[in-house]
Structure formats: structure tokens, C-alpha cells
Design an enzyme around this catalytic site. Structure first.
Site, PDB file in Angstrom:
ATOM      1  N   LYS A 153     -52.415 -45.468  64.208  1.00  0.00           N
ATOM      2  CA  LYS A 153     -51.912 -46.262  65.661  1.00  0.00           C
ATOM      3  C   LYS A 153     -49.792 -45.271  65.648  1.00  0.00           C
ATOM      4  CE  LYS A 153     -52.918 -49.912  68.020  1.00  0.00           C
ATOM      5  NZ  LYS A 153     -54.398 -49.926  68.408  1.00  0.00           N
ATOM      6  N   ASP A 190     -52.209 -49.523  74.196  1.00  0.00           N
ATOM      7  CA  ASP A 190     -52.712 -51.415  73.413  1.00  0.00           C
ATOM      8  C   ASP A 190     -51.894 -51.653  74.299  1.00  0.00           C
ATOM      9  OD1 ASP A 190     -54.192 -52.520  70.836  1.00  0.00           O
ATOM     10  OD2 ASP A 190     -51.448 -52.985  70.732  1.00  0.00           O
TER      11      ASP A 190
HETATM   12  P1  NDP Z   1     -51.695 -55.622  77.491  1.00  0.00           P
HETATM   13  O1  NDP Z   1     -50.544 -55.641  76.873  1.00  0.00           O
HETATM   14  O2  NDP Z   1     -52.794 -55.479  78.755  1.00  0.00           O
HETATM   15  O3  NDP Z   1     -52.158 -57.414  77.524  1.00  0.00           O
HETATM   16  C1  NDP Z   1     -51.827 -58.054  76.363  1.00  0.00           C
HETATM   17  C2  NDP Z   1     -52.202 -59.429  76.124  1.00  0.00           C
HETATM   18  O4  NDP Z   1     -51.446 -60.543  75.117  1.00  0.00           O
HETATM   19  C3  NDP Z   1     -51.021 -59.981  76.957  1.00  0.00           C
HETATM   20  O5  NDP Z   1     -51.710 -61.167  78.160  1.00  0.00           O
HETATM   21  C4  NDP Z   1     -49.723 -60.481  76.493  1.00  0.00           C
HETATM   22  O6  NDP Z   1     -48.561 -61.843  76.836  1.00  0.00           O
HETATM   23  C5  NDP Z   1     -50.361 -60.901  75.219  1.00  0.00           C
HETATM   24  N1  NDP Z   1     -49.317 -60.869  74.237  1.00  0.00           N
HETATM   25  C6  NDP Z   1     -49.317 -59.767  72.931  1.00  0.00           C
HETATM   26  N2  NDP Z   1     -48.327 -59.996  71.926  1.00  0.00           N
HETATM   27  C7  NDP Z   1     -47.989 -61.556  72.045  1.00  0.00           C
HETATM   28  C8  NDP Z   1     -48.176 -62.614  71.581  1.00  0.00           C
HETATM   29  N3  NDP Z   1     -46.941 -61.743  70.337  1.00  0.00           N
HETATM   30  N4  NDP Z   1     -48.080 -63.966  71.778  1.00  0.00           N
HETATM   31  C9  NDP Z   1     -48.741 -64.376  72.816  1.00  0.00           C
HETATM   32  N5  NDP Z   1     -49.577 -63.970  73.442  1.00  0.00           N
HETATM   33  C10 NDP Z   1     -48.955 -62.267  73.025  1.00  0.00           C
HETATM   34  O7  NDP Z   1     -52.569 -55.256  76.258  1.00  0.00           O
HETATM   35  P2  NDP Z   1     -54.385 -54.987  76.163  1.00  0.00           P
HETATM   36  O8  NDP Z   1     -54.589 -56.275  76.861  1.00  0.00           O
HETATM   37  O9  NDP Z   1     -53.938 -53.121  75.545  1.00  0.00           O
HETATM   38  O10 NDP Z   1     -53.984 -55.776  74.339  1.00  0.00           O
HETATM   39  C11 NDP Z   1     -55.145 -56.825  74.013  1.00  0.00           C
HETATM   40  C12 NDP Z   1     -55.136 -56.913  72.809  1.00  0.00           C
HETATM   41  O11 NDP Z   1     -56.353 -56.139  72.628  1.00  0.00           O
HETATM   42  C13 NDP Z   1     -54.124 -55.963  71.893  1.00  0.00           C
HETATM   43  O12 NDP Z   1     -54.896 -57.421  70.475  1.00  0.00           O
HETATM   44  C14 NDP Z   1     -54.892 -55.331  71.526  1.00  0.00           C
HETATM   45  O13 NDP Z   1     -54.585 -54.664  70.060  1.00  0.00           O
HETATM   46  C15 NDP Z   1     -56.370 -54.957  72.074  1.00  0.00           C
HETATM   47  N6  NDP Z   1     -56.643 -54.099  72.082  1.00  0.00           N
HETATM   48  C16 NDP Z   1     -56.560 -52.779  73.305  1.00  0.00           C
HETATM   49  C17 NDP Z   1     -57.742 -52.322  73.221  1.00  0.00           C
HETATM   50  C18 NDP Z   1     -57.279 -51.516  74.267  1.00  0.00           C
HETATM   51  O14 NDP Z   1     -57.691 -50.180  74.606  1.00  0.00           O
HETATM   52  N7  NDP Z   1     -56.293 -51.184  75.923  1.00  0.00           N
HETATM   53  C19 NDP Z   1     -58.529 -51.856  72.695  1.00  0.00           C
HETATM   54  C20 NDP Z   1     -59.231 -52.309  71.360  1.00  0.00           C
HETATM   55  C21 NDP Z   1     -57.893 -53.800  71.368  1.00  0.00           C
HETATM   56  P3  NDP Z   1     -47.154 -61.182  76.877  1.00  0.00           P
HETATM   57  O15 NDP Z   1     -47.305 -59.357  77.061  1.00  0.00           O
HETATM   58  O16 NDP Z   1     -46.477 -61.222  77.592  1.00  0.00           O
HETATM   59  O17 NDP Z   1     -46.974 -61.496  75.525  1.00  0.00           O
HETATM   60  O1  2IT Z   2     -57.370 -51.194  69.366  1.00  0.00           O
HETATM   61  C1  2IT Z   2     -57.672 -49.813  69.743  1.00  0.00           C
HETATM   62  O2  2IT Z   2     -58.884 -49.183  69.762  1.00  0.00           O
HETATM   63  C2  2IT Z   2     -56.798 -49.075  71.183  1.00  0.00           C
HETATM   64  N1  2IT Z   2     -55.545 -49.639  71.349  1.00  0.00           N
HETATM   65  C3  2IT Z   2     -57.182 -48.380  71.875  1.00  0.00           C
HETATM   66  C4  2IT Z   2     -56.772 -46.614  70.855  1.00  0.00           C
HETATM   67  C5  2IT Z   2     -57.584 -45.541  71.478  1.00  0.00           C
HETATM   68  O3  2IT Z   2     -57.144 -44.889  71.158  1.00  0.00           O
HETATM   69  O4  2IT Z   2     -58.103 -45.683  72.704  1.00  0.00           O
END
Ligand code: NDP
Ligand code: 2IT
Length: 451
Positions: free
Chosen positions: A130, A170
Site C-alpha cells: 500500500k 484508493d
Molecule cells: P473515494 O476517494 O472515491 O471515496 C472515499 C469516501 O470516503 C469519500 O466519501 C470520502 O469523503 C470518505 N472519507 C475518506 N476519508 C474520510 C475520513 N477521514 N472521514 C470521513 N470520510 C472520509 O475512495 P474509495 O471509494 O476508493 O475508497 C473508500 C473505501 O474503500 C476506503 O476504505 C478504501 O480503502 C476502500 N477500498 C477501495 C477500493 C478501490 O478499489 N478504490 C478497493 C477496496 C477497498 P472525503 O474525501 O470527503 O473525506
Molecule cells: O484496498 C484495496 O483493495 C484497493 N484500494 C485496491 C487495490 C488494487 O490494487 O486494486
């Protein structure tokens, strides 16, 4: 119920705390794994005496670097960049990059550690890693995001490669950022390769990768319900966040006939009793693209919805909760509310969104609860499929990728059931996912010797 091996777990956690003081998120992730895996090791002699867990909690390599760049006003900004190359026993390091002001070493270590087990569960050959930066994308211009991404990659490129370490998105890193990072890597190395996933479709990206995490969460929920003789159709769902994962989950939940009634942001949450579907889902993308980090405007756009400032969606009565925002966003009182309101399943889209107190409540109530490392593995799984397509110099159709994703989520589900089914029939998905992931990585580590 006291664990028979609690002393061993406590001793291991003392050791972990001593070596990782001031890293609360990392220790939280380690404890969850230790509680599931130490009893398993105790009962399976092949894994004893090899310091497997001690080795697993130590990243193979931690890279931290300066990221200087110039903003639109001509001022010099300094951020900190990281890449944690945690474990390469079963494949090249693989995992996302997070750009968010809260990013620090503890958060990236927890994410990298979780990624080891998640990637093992996908059945694809990917190690765990990561990275990211404390860069705050909020309010930044497109040109600033590009200059930052180029500065970030100017150091990171030395440490990654299609057979070494393959980053992706992410929080705060989506298609735009991956494009800028890829361009800079290509310029510096003269190499067009699958070094990043989540790329644009015109330069090696995979169909369905943007949707994959959220789709996978819903496919996983479908499997959990099916196991209990239930259907996702007609279920009412609370989703938190309004980013990439939330968007994918809402889209698929609608396709399968469920009704999603909430989204959330740092400003509060939206309750839409008519359901977030159709053009309202498209609106999420526009809301996100404003770079303002607020959901309140949704209620102005769609007056049937209500905005609850400073609150979280978990106070609503729903059948299924899908936390898709960030770590530790679902706490003890939220879990109590959900249970009080008769929630059937909590299926994590974010990484570690439920606190240990909240998980305890779900488990005591014996509802269906799945940890992110199992239910959100669809994103990295399709990243793995993107790597395969890049190696073959070939593209699968959306239907082919989606079918493979569905199959992978089913396998993860069944593997978690295999190791998590309790004598009374209730499935401890947390335990099952951790042991299943551990077994695959531990077997590879044992075969490869002390390296
Ligand atoms: P995005 O940036 O697209 O969205 C993240 C969301 O979470 C936003 O609504 C954001 O709002 C909110 N957020 C982030 N940090 C905080 C905080 N400290 N307090 C409150 N709200 C928060 O990210 P993703 O949708 O990609 O990621 C969301 C979650 O899913 C994370 O935990 C990530 O690790 C996980 N994930 C993502 C994957 C991927 O492929 N993208 C795969 C697997 C897991 P704001 O930015 O306004 O704070
Ligand atoms: O938390 C996760 O699994 C991700 N943000 C996606 C990682 C990836 O390599 O696609």
C-alpha cells in the site's frame, strides 16, 4: 467467551505493540488477524515455531520520501510519500495508493497488512502493499493534481514495476490520478507496461475495474444471504461514503432489486426514502467531481431527501449496512443502533470501517458480518485481471470480466465459510477470511525458507 489461547494472543500483541508503538490503526488490524490465526496455528503444528506471524507483521520494505511540488500560486509545497512493500510471498506487491490529509505510516501499514490477506483470498498471485501521501486533493486544480502526481512518481518509479510492485487507486486516487502517474512512469522509464492498474481503457485499463469493488461487495452480500436462504431483492440498504466504492455498490444493489436509502460524506448523511437510483447515481459522480467533499447539495437537488448534518447513516432502519467510506467510521453505538433496528447483514466495502467494539456487537448478535478484506476484494481482484490482460496484450469484454469477478467473490465467500463455520451453523466470516488468507501466504513462506 474467553479464547483458550488468549495468553498467547496477549503475548504476541505485547510484542507487536513494543515494535510498533504509536501505530494504533496498524495494531488494530494486527490484533484482528492474531485473534483468528493464533488459535489456528496452535492447532496446526506445521505452522508452529516458524515465527510466521512475527515475519508477516514486519513489512519487507518501507519506503518514505519527500514530494516537493509547486502550486498554482507559484508556492512550493512539501508532502510526504510512502510505499509499504509488505509481503511478496505469493506474487508482486499489489495494493492501492491513498491521497488524503490523514495518511501516515500507521494507516498505510494497516492497509498494506490487510492487503496481504485480501489478495491471497482473491485466488490470484498478488502480494500485499500500500502507499500514498498526505496530499489533500480537496480544492486542488487539475493542474495541481497533475504536478503533484508527477512529483510523487518521480521518486516512486524507482521502487515499482509490473513484476515488482503494481499500485492502483484508493481514497483520493481514481482514474485521473492513475493516468497522470502512469504518464510520468512511462516518461521516466521509457516503458509502456502494466505497472499500475485502474488505467484508462485506451491505455491498458480493464473494463469493470471502476465498478469492481462495489460490485464485488454486493455479490458477496448476495452470497451471504443466499447461504441463509434469503434474497437481496427488496432489501433496504444503508451505504456510507459517496466515492468510488459507494458508487459501485449502489449501482449493483439497484440492478439486483435492492433499495439504497443513504450516502454520506464528512459533512453528514443523506436519507432518501425513495431510493438512490437512476439519475441520482449519476449525480453522485458529479458531486464527487466538484472536489468539495460534501453530500448536502443532494438534498437541494432532490427535495424528497433529507440531509442530517454531522450524523452517520447507521441510525436508520435498514436490512443491510454497507460502510464504504473509511476506517473506524462505524462505532459501538452505531452497531447497537443497527442491531436494535433489526439489521440482517453488515458487509464492509471500506477497509476496517467497523471498530473492534462494533464487530463484537455484530458477532454477539450473530448477524451476517463480513470484514472488508473479504467483501471488498473485488477491486483488487479485477486489478489482478487487468494485470493478466496487460501481460497477454489482450482485453476481455465487460461480460467476461464481470463473470470472473462474480466467480472470485463466490470463491472468497466459500473459502471464508470453510474456515469460519461454527458448530451452531453461524459463520464467523472474520475468522474464516483471516485463516484462509493466512494459510495461503504461510504455505508460500514456509516453502520459500527464511527470506
Ligand atoms: P473515494 O476517494 O472515491 O471515496 C472515499 C469516501 O470516503 C469519500 O466519501 C470520502 O469523503 C470518505 N472519507 C475518506 N476519508 C474520510 C475520513 N477521514 N472521514 C470521513 N470520510 C472520509 O475512495 P474509495 O471509494 O476508493 O475508497 C473508500 C473505501 O474503500 C476506503 O476504505 C478504501 O480503502 C476502500 N477500498 C477501495 C477500493 C478501490 O478499489 N478504490 C478497493 C477496496 C477497498 P472525503 O474525501 O470527503 O473525506
Ligand atoms: O484496498 C484495496 O483493495 C484497493 N484500494 C485496491 C487495490 C488494487 O490494487 O486494486
Amino acid at each position: 467467551m474467553k479464547n483458550k489461547y488468549q495468553d498467547k494472543i496477549d503475548r504476541f500483541m505485547d510484542y507487536a505493540k513494543m515494535r510498533n508503538a504509536n501505530e494504533p490503526e496498524f495494531l488494530q488490524a494486527v490484533k484482528e488477524v492474531a485473534e483468528a490465526v493464533i488459535p489456528y496455528i496452535e492447532e496446526n503444528p506445521k505452522y508452529q515455531g516458524k515465527k510466521l506471524l512475527e515475519r508477516m507483521i514486519e513489512p519487507e520494505r518501507t519506503i518514505s520520501f519527500r514530494v516537493p511540488w509547486v502550486d498554482d500560486k507559484g508556492e512550493i509545497q512539501v508532502n510526504r510519500g510512502y510505499r509499504i512493500q509488505f509481503n511478496s510471498a505469493i506474487g508482486p506487491y499489489k495494493g492501492g495508493l491513498r491521497f488524503h490529509p490523514t495518511v501516515n505510516q500507521s494507516i498505510l501499514k494497516f492497509l498494506g497488512f490487510e492487503q496481504i490477506f485480501k489478495n491471497a483470498l482473491t485466488t490470484l498471485p498478488m502480494g500485499g502493499g500500500k502507499g500514498g501521501s498526505d496530499f489533500n486533493p480537496k480544492g486542488k486544480s487539475d493542474a495541481e493534481v497533475m504536478r503533484f502526481a508527477q512529483a510523487f512518481m518521480s521518486e516512486l518509479y524507482r521502487h515499482i514495476g509490473p513484476n515488482i510492485d503494481v499500485p492502483a487507486g484508493d481514497i483520493g486516487v481514481g482514474g485521473r490520478e492513475i493516468g497522470y502517474l502512469f504518464g510520468q512512469y512511462k516518461k521516466l522509464t521509457k516503458e509502456f507496461s502494466g505497472v499500475l492498474t485502474g488505467k484508462g481503457l485506451s491505455f491498458g485499463g480493464s473494463l469493470i475495474r471502476p465498478e469492481a469493488t462495489g460490485f464485488g461487495v454486493v455479490y458477496f452480500a448476495e452470497q451471504m444471504l443466499k447461504d441463509k436462504g434469503m434474497d437481496i431483492k427488496g432489501k433496504v440498504v444503508a451505504v456510507s461514503g459517496f466515492g468510488n466504492v459507494a458508487w459501485g455498490a449502489i449501482t449493483k444493489a439497484n440492478q439486483l432489486g435492492a433499495k439504497v436509502v443513504t450516502i454520506s460524506g464528512p459533512d453528514g448523511y443523506i436519507y432518501d426514502p425513495e431510493g438512490i437510483s437512476g439519475k441520482k447515481i449519476d449525480y453522485l459522480l458529479r458531486l464527487r467531481a466538484t472536489n468539495n467533499d460534501v453530500v448536502a447539495p443532494y438534498a437541494e437537488q432532490f427535495p424528497e431527501a433529507t440531509f442530517y448534518p454531522g450524523k452517520k447513516p447507521w441510525e436508520q432502519k435498514v436490512d443491510i449496512a454497507m460502510p464504504c467510506a473509511t476506517q473506524n467510521e462505524l462505532q459501538k453505538e452505531d452497531a447497537e443502533n443497527l442491531i436494535k433496528n433489526g439489521v440482517i447483514a453488515v458487509v464492509e466495502g471500506a477497509n476496517m470501517p467497523s471498530t473492534p467494539d462494533a464487530i463484537k456487537i455484530f458477532k454477539e448478535a450473530k448477524i451476517l458480518y463480513s470484514p472488508g478484506k473479504a467483501s471488498n476484494a473485488g477491486g483488487v481482484a479485477v486489478s489482478g485481471l487487468e494485470m493478466s490482460q496487460n501481460s497477454m496484450r489482450y482485453n476481455w469484454t465487460a461480460e467476461e470480466v464481470d463473470a470472473k469477478l462474480k466467480e472470485i467473490m463466490k470463491n472468497i465467500h466459500n473459502n471464508a465459510v470453510k474456515y469460519g463455520k461454527q458448530p451452531d451453523g453461524w459463520v464467523d466470516y472474520e475468522k474464516g477470511a483471516n485463516i484462509a488468507g493466512f494459510v495461503k501466504v504461510a504455505d508460500a513462506m514456509l516453502a520459500q525458507g527464511v527470506v
